[in-house]
Design a protein around this motif. Structure first.
Motif, short mmCIF file in Angstrom:
data_model
loop_
_atom_site.label_atom_id
_atom_site.label_comp_id
_atom_site.label_asym_id
_atom_site.label_seq_id
_atom_site.Cartn_x
_atom_site.Cartn_y
_atom_site.Cartn_z
N TYR A 81 0.75 -1.37 0.05
CA TYR A 81 -0.21 -0.10 0.51
C TYR A 81 0.78 1.21 -0.28
O TYR A 81 -0.03 1.95 -0.50
N CYS A 82 1.79 1.11 0.56
CA CYS A 82 3.19 2.25 -0.35
C CYS A 82 3.98 2.36 -0.90
O CYS A 82 5.76 2.10 0.04
N PRO A 83 3.60 2.60 -2.10
CA PRO A 83 4.65 2.35 -3.31
C PRO A 83 5.84 3.01 -3.74
O PRO A 83 6.69 2.83 -3.66
N LEU A 84 5.42 4.41 -2.51
CA LEU A 84 6.07 5.41 -2.69
C LEU A 84 7.63 5.02 -1.30
O LEU A 84 8.07 6.13 -1.24
N LEU A 85 7.81 3.89 -0.52
CA LEU A 85 7.83 4.01 0.99
C LEU A 85 9.64 3.63 0.19
O LEU A 85 9.93 3.24 0.07
N ILE A 110 11.43 -7.86 4.87
CA ILE A 110 11.58 -6.11 4.12
C ILE A 110 11.92 -5.87 2.65
O ILE A 110 12.31 -5.64 1.60
N GLY A 111 12.76 -7.39 2.92
CA GLY A 111 13.94 -7.54 1.94
C GLY A 111 12.52 -7.97 0.21
O GLY A 111 12.73 -8.13 -0.81
N GLU A 112 11.98 -8.40 0.73
CA GLU A 112 10.85 -9.46 -0.11
C GLU A 112 9.82 -8.43 -0.61
O GLU A 112 9.15 -8.51 -1.83
N PRO A 115 11.07 -2.90 -2.05
CA PRO A 115 11.92 -2.93 -3.07
C PRO A 115 12.75 -1.25 -3.70
O PRO A 115 13.71 -1.13 -3.58
N GLU A 116 11.84 -0.52 -3.06
CA GLU A 116 12.41 0.81 -3.61
C GLU A 116 12.65 1.46 -2.35
O GLU A 116 13.47 2.22 -2.80
N LEU A 117 13.28 0.94 -1.16
CA LEU A 117 14.03 1.73 -0.57
C LEU A 117 15.19 1.96 -0.33
O LEU A 117 16.19 1.03 -1.33
N THR A 118 15.86 2.73 -0.15
CA THR A 118 16.77 3.69 -0.62
C THR A 118 17.15 4.04 0.90
O THR A 118 18.47 3.99 0.96
N HIS A 119 17.05 3.99 1.65
CA HIS A 119 17.87 3.83 3.34
C HIS A 119 16.67 3.28 4.54
O HIS A 119 15.56 3.42 4.52
N LEU A 120 17.52 2.22 4.71
CA LEU A 120 17.11 1.07 6.12
C LEU A 120 17.83 1.40 7.37
O LEU A 120 19.54 0.94 6.68
#
Length: 122
Positions: A81-85, A110-112, A115-120
């Motif tokens: 639901y949060c594709p911009l996260l 998280i890994g699965e 995929p758009e995360l740039t900061h974790l």
């Protein structure tokens, strides 16, 4: 007071930090009235994040829950639901994700699902 601030924003709230108070009702209230919310940091809101609330946060780019229960289902819902996260911080003292097995499940989710995360931060 927080509900008043949300109402005054007239749906244009983009950044919210809540420290030391709040509950599921407040989270739902914010999600229902803040479709433009990009950043959410909530600290001191014991309990879990409801997936029904996550569905309403589709503009969210940054999330930093503390003193909050985060489940594998929550991570999957964020992915759905949060594709911009782009930024997720789960490293704060008091984050409640349970046993090492649950921690591993969350890391895999998280890994699965994000995929758009740039900061974790874990």
């Amino acid at each position: 007071m927080c509900k008043n601030v949300v109402d005054r924003s007239q749906g244009q709230l983009v950044d919210l930090t809540i420290i030391g108070f709040g509950n599921d009702e407040l989270r739902r209230y914010v999600a229902d009235r803040s479709s433009q919310l990009r950043r959410l940091h909530h600290n001191g809101i014991l309990g879990g994040i409801q997936n029904e609330t996550i569905q309403k946060l589709s503009s969210l780019k940054e999330l930093r829950p503390t003193k909050t229960i985060v489940s594998k289902d929550n991570i999957e819902a964020f992915g759905r639901y949060c594709p911009l996260l782009k930024k997720l911080k789960l490293n704060e003292e008091g984050l409640m994700i349970g046993t090492r097995i649950k921690q591993n499940e969350i890391a895999i989710a998280i890994g699965e699902n994000l995929p758009e995360l740039t900061h974790l931060e874990l």
